[in-house]
Design a protein around this motif. Structure first.
Motif, PDB file in Angstrom:
ATOM      1  N   ARG A   1       0.806  -1.219   0.000  1.00 41.70           N
ATOM      2  CA  ARG A   1       0.000   0.000   0.000  1.00 41.70           C
ATOM      3  C   ARG A   1       0.840   1.271   0.000  1.00 41.70           C
ATOM      4  NH1 ARG A   1      -5.536  -1.223   1.221  1.00 41.70           N
ATOM      5  NH2 ARG A   1      -5.667  -3.390   1.923  1.00 41.70           N
ATOM      6  N   LEU A   2       2.046   1.197   0.571  1.00 39.48           N
ATOM      7  CA  LEU A   2       2.892   2.394   0.555  1.00 39.48           C
ATOM      8  C   LEU A   2       3.280   2.767  -0.872  1.00 39.48           C
ATOM      9  CD1 LEU A   2       5.173   1.844   3.666  1.00 39.48           C
ATOM     10  CD2 LEU A   2       3.679   3.816   3.254  1.00 39.48           C
ATOM     11  N   ALA A   3       3.499   1.756  -1.714  1.00 42.94           N
ATOM     12  CA  ALA A   3       3.838   2.052  -3.114  1.00 42.94           C
ATOM     13  C   ALA A   3       2.661   2.727  -3.821  1.00 42.94           C
ATOM     14  CB  ALA A   3       4.242   0.786  -3.847  1.00 42.94           C
TER      15      ALA A   3
ATOM     16  N   ASN B   1       5.594  22.110  -1.461  1.00 40.67           N
ATOM     17  CA  ASN B   1       5.876  20.849  -0.782  1.00 40.67           C
ATOM     18  C   ASN B   1       4.541  20.266  -0.316  1.00 40.67           C
ATOM     19  OD1 ASN B   1       6.656  18.761   0.849  1.00 40.67           O
ATOM     20  ND2 ASN B   1       8.206  19.928   1.994  1.00 40.67           N
ATOM     21  N   LEU B   2       4.012  19.331  -1.089  1.00 37.66           N
ATOM     22  CA  LEU B   2       2.659  18.824  -0.814  1.00 37.66           C
ATOM     23  C   LEU B   2       2.538  18.190   0.563  1.00 37.66           C
ATOM     24  CD1 LEU B   2       1.504  17.240  -4.206  1.00 37.66           C
ATOM     25  CD2 LEU B   2       1.040  19.516  -3.292  1.00 37.66           C
ATOM     26  N   GLN B   3       3.656  17.696   1.099  1.00 34.27           N
ATOM     27  CA  GLN B   3       3.588  17.084   2.423  1.00 34.27           C
ATOM     28  C   GLN B   3       3.506  18.134   3.526  1.00 34.27           C
ATOM     29  OE1 GLN B   3       6.937  14.221   1.268  1.00 34.27           O
ATOM     30  NE2 GLN B   3       5.817  13.010   2.786  1.00 34.27           N
ATOM     31  N   ARG B   4       3.668  19.414   3.143  1.00 36.18           N
ATOM     32  CA  ARG B   4       3.595  20.485   4.135  1.00 36.18           C
ATOM     33  C   ARG B   4       2.491  21.488   3.867  1.00 36.18           C
ATOM     34  NH1 ARG B   4       7.644  21.401   8.141  1.00 36.18           N
ATOM     35  NH2 ARG B   4       8.587  19.361   8.329  1.00 36.18           N
TER      36      ARG B   4
ATOM     37  N   ASP C   1       0.677   1.675   8.336  1.00 43.63           N
ATOM     38  CA  ASP C   1       1.753   0.845   8.903  1.00 43.63           C
ATOM     39  C   ASP C   1       2.740   1.670   9.735  1.00 43.63           C
ATOM     40  OD1 ASP C   1       0.553  -1.157   7.461  1.00 43.63           O
ATOM     41  OD2 ASP C   1       2.010  -1.070   5.808  1.00 43.63           O
ATOM     42  N   GLY C   2       2.232   2.626  10.472  1.00 42.17           N
ATOM     43  CA  GLY C   2       3.116   3.429  11.313  1.00 42.17           C
ATOM     44  C   GLY C   2       3.821   4.566  10.584  1.00 42.17           C
ATOM     45  N   HIS C   3       3.522   4.768   9.306  1.00 40.83           N
ATOM     46  CA  HIS C   3       4.151   5.862   8.568  1.00 40.83           C
ATOM     47  C   HIS C   3       3.156   6.988   8.353  1.00 40.83           C
ATOM     48  CE1 HIS C   3       7.497   3.238   7.759  1.00 40.83           C
ATOM     49  NE2 HIS C   3       6.658   2.318   7.306  1.00 40.83           N
ATOM     50  N   ASN C   4       3.659   8.225   8.458  1.00 40.81           N
ATOM     51  CA  ASN C   4       2.828   9.379   8.166  1.00 40.81           C
ATOM     52  C   ASN C   4       2.721   9.522   6.648  1.00 40.81           C
ATOM     53  OD1 ASN C   4       1.735  11.869   7.699  1.00 40.81           O
ATOM     54  ND2 ASN C   4       3.169  13.005   9.001  1.00 40.81           N
ATOM     55  N   ILE C   5       1.533   9.301   6.117  1.00 44.98           N
ATOM     56  CA  ILE C   5       1.370   9.333   4.660  1.00 44.98           C
ATOM     57  C   ILE C   5       0.573  10.553   4.199  1.00 44.98           C
ATOM     58  CG2 ILE C   5       1.570   6.831   4.283  1.00 44.98           C
ATOM     59  CD1 ILE C   5      -1.608   6.902   4.152  1.00 44.98           C
ATOM     60  N   TYR C   6       0.432  11.538   5.087  1.00 42.27           N
ATOM     61  CA  TYR C   6      -0.347  12.707   4.683  1.00 42.27           C
ATOM     62  C   TYR C   6       0.349  13.489   3.564  1.00 42.27           C
ATOM     63  CZ  TYR C   6      -2.178  17.317   4.212  1.00 42.27           C
ATOM     64  OH  TYR C   6      -2.673  18.460   3.646  1.00 42.27           O
ATOM     65  N   PHE C   7      -0.405  13.895   2.587  1.00 47.06           N
ATOM     66  CA  PHE C   7       0.016  14.984   1.690  1.00 47.06           C
ATOM     67  C   PHE C   7      -1.235  15.649   1.147  1.00 47.06           C
ATOM     68  CE2 PHE C   7      -0.934  13.143  -2.482  1.00 47.06           C
ATOM     69  CZ  PHE C   7      -0.975  11.787  -2.207  1.00 47.06           C
ATOM     70  N   TYR C   8      -1.094  16.873   0.704  1.00 44.61           N
ATOM     71  CA  TYR C   8      -2.236  17.616   0.189  1.00 44.61           C
ATOM     72  C   TYR C   8      -2.562  17.093  -1.195  1.00 44.61           C
ATOM     73  CZ  TYR C   8      -5.300  21.534  -0.792  1.00 44.61           C
ATOM     74  OH  TYR C   8      -6.395  22.304  -1.095  1.00 44.61           O
TER      75      TYR C   8
END
Ligand code: ATP
Ligand code: MG
Length: 350
Positions: free
Chosen positions: A146-148, A214-217, A232-239
């Motif tokens: 899912r991360l990919a 920077n879409l992650q910010r 899975d414990g990773h921050n996957i947020y992006f705009y």
């Protein structure tokens, strides 16, 4: 060294931009290629759902992120578990590889190579072109990655913010790195994904004014569901509201692709500190120190979501030496004012 007058340089980069676009256009995938690949995906998805009811086979990588060239490999990810993480079947990924491989062999004319014991178990399938289907198919099917899918969505969102510049730059780097044999993680150089992250870093964090946000910010403008924030414990947020972004984000940077490409090569020839720095797209400034992460690979590119993962860990000392040499060669060729025709420079470069 730039020995051109500003006016000559402007003409040169404008012409380079046109030549890059003309160079890329015949090597982009056709509508027909996309159709055939999509039909293949659906055919395989039907088989996967026989093994695990409701299984989905989703495209990631270049066929889904807007950075595909003609005859790109297809990357597919098989999702069997439900969104809440509960498995729908009792099978492990290795077992799914074995079972689905068998079924694909029985029901299709693909060549099938199961790799159930690889670090990430996958099925490699391929089919030679035929007169009826004049496209070679090469496809990797992985499981539950899912991360990919998320990093593919991130790249796609960036591609949609400024399609002309980011897409052109990345596609050119992909062709160039493949032709110069610098795109082969198995033999010590960098994957397409790695070059794409270099381009994103350059446009977001090096260029001033920035070409991309920077879409992650970029802060969210709506309430987010927990599964949009963490995986899975990773921050996957992006705009990812690209429609709004396209209306509201206008870069103050007006450089054309030709100029950006020249500067990209110059930056990675001369300025980037390979010895000290880690590229980290998610951070404010785009860089962290190798010391602070206790990383000591030759080239360090932090995955946008998996902070502990160096995307360029495959790059060896020799590999990096070769890549840097090629960055320098590219800078030199593109700044060569002796040559009359810019299209000849591109031919020489690739
Ligand atoms: P190509 O057209 O050359 O196949 P691509 O855009 O599909 O290029 P790849 O390097 O094949 O790029 O990567 C496909 C996807 O696989 C990426 O979008 C990413 O999700 C994942 N991926 C590839 N390499 C890595 C890596 N080193 N670390 C993490 N994920 C990776
Ligand atoms: Mg790929």
């Amino acid at each position: 060294q730039n020995t051109m007058t500003p006016a000559a340089y402007e003409r040169h980069t404008a012409e380079l931009t046109n030549c890059i676009i003309a160079f890329l256009s015949p090597i982009l995938p056709t509508e027909e290629e996309y159709r055939i690949k999509e039909a293949t995906r659906r055919q395989l998805e039907r088989l996967a759902s026989k093994v695990s009811p409701g299984a989905k086979l989703l495209a990631f990588g270049s066929m889904a992120n807007g950075f595909a060239l003609r005859n790109s490999d297809m990357d597919l990810c098989c999702l069997t578990s439900k969104k809440d993480g509960k498995p729908a079947t009792q099978h492990t990924a290795s077992e799914l590889v074995e079972i689905l491989s068998q079924l694909i062999r029985e029901e299709t004319d693909f060549n099938v190579m199961p790799l159930p014991r690889a670090r990430i178990p996958i099925i490699k399938i391929s089919r030679a072109p035929t007169p009826e289907l004049p496209y070679e198919i090469a496809c990797d099917i992985g499981f539950e990655n899912r991360l990919a899918l998320e990093n593919t969505r991130l790249l796609l969102s960036y591609a949609m913010v400024d399609p002309p510049r980011l897409r052109t730059l990345v596609l050119f780097l992909k062709v160039w790195s493949k032709r110069r044999k610098l795109n082969s993680p198995y033999t010590g150089t960098l994957s397409s994904y790695g070059y794409t992250l270099l381009a994103l870093y350059f446009l977001t964090h090096v260029k001033r004014p920035a070409v991309l946000p920077n879409l992650q910010r970029v802060p969210p403008t709506r309430q987010l569901k927990p599964e949009e924030l963490e995986l899975d414990g990773h921050n996957i947020y992006f705009y990812d509201d690209v429609a709004t972004l396209r209306k509201e984000w206008t870069s103050q940077n007006t450089e054309n692709v030709g100029e950006l490409l020249i500067e990209f090569f110059r930056y990675f020839s001369k300025e980037f500190s390979y010895a000290k720095d880690v590229i980290s797209l998610r951070t404010e400034g785009g860089l962290l120190s190798k010391d602070s992460k206790s990383w000591n690979s030759e080239l360090c590119i932090e995955d946008p979501f998996q902070m502990g993962y160096n995307v360029s860990r495959t790059v060896t000392k020799d590999g990096l030496y070769t890549i840097r040499g090629e960055f320098m060669r590219a800078s030199r060729i593109l700044m060569n004012p002796k040559s009359q025709r810019v299209s000849a420079l591109i031919a020489e470069l690739c």
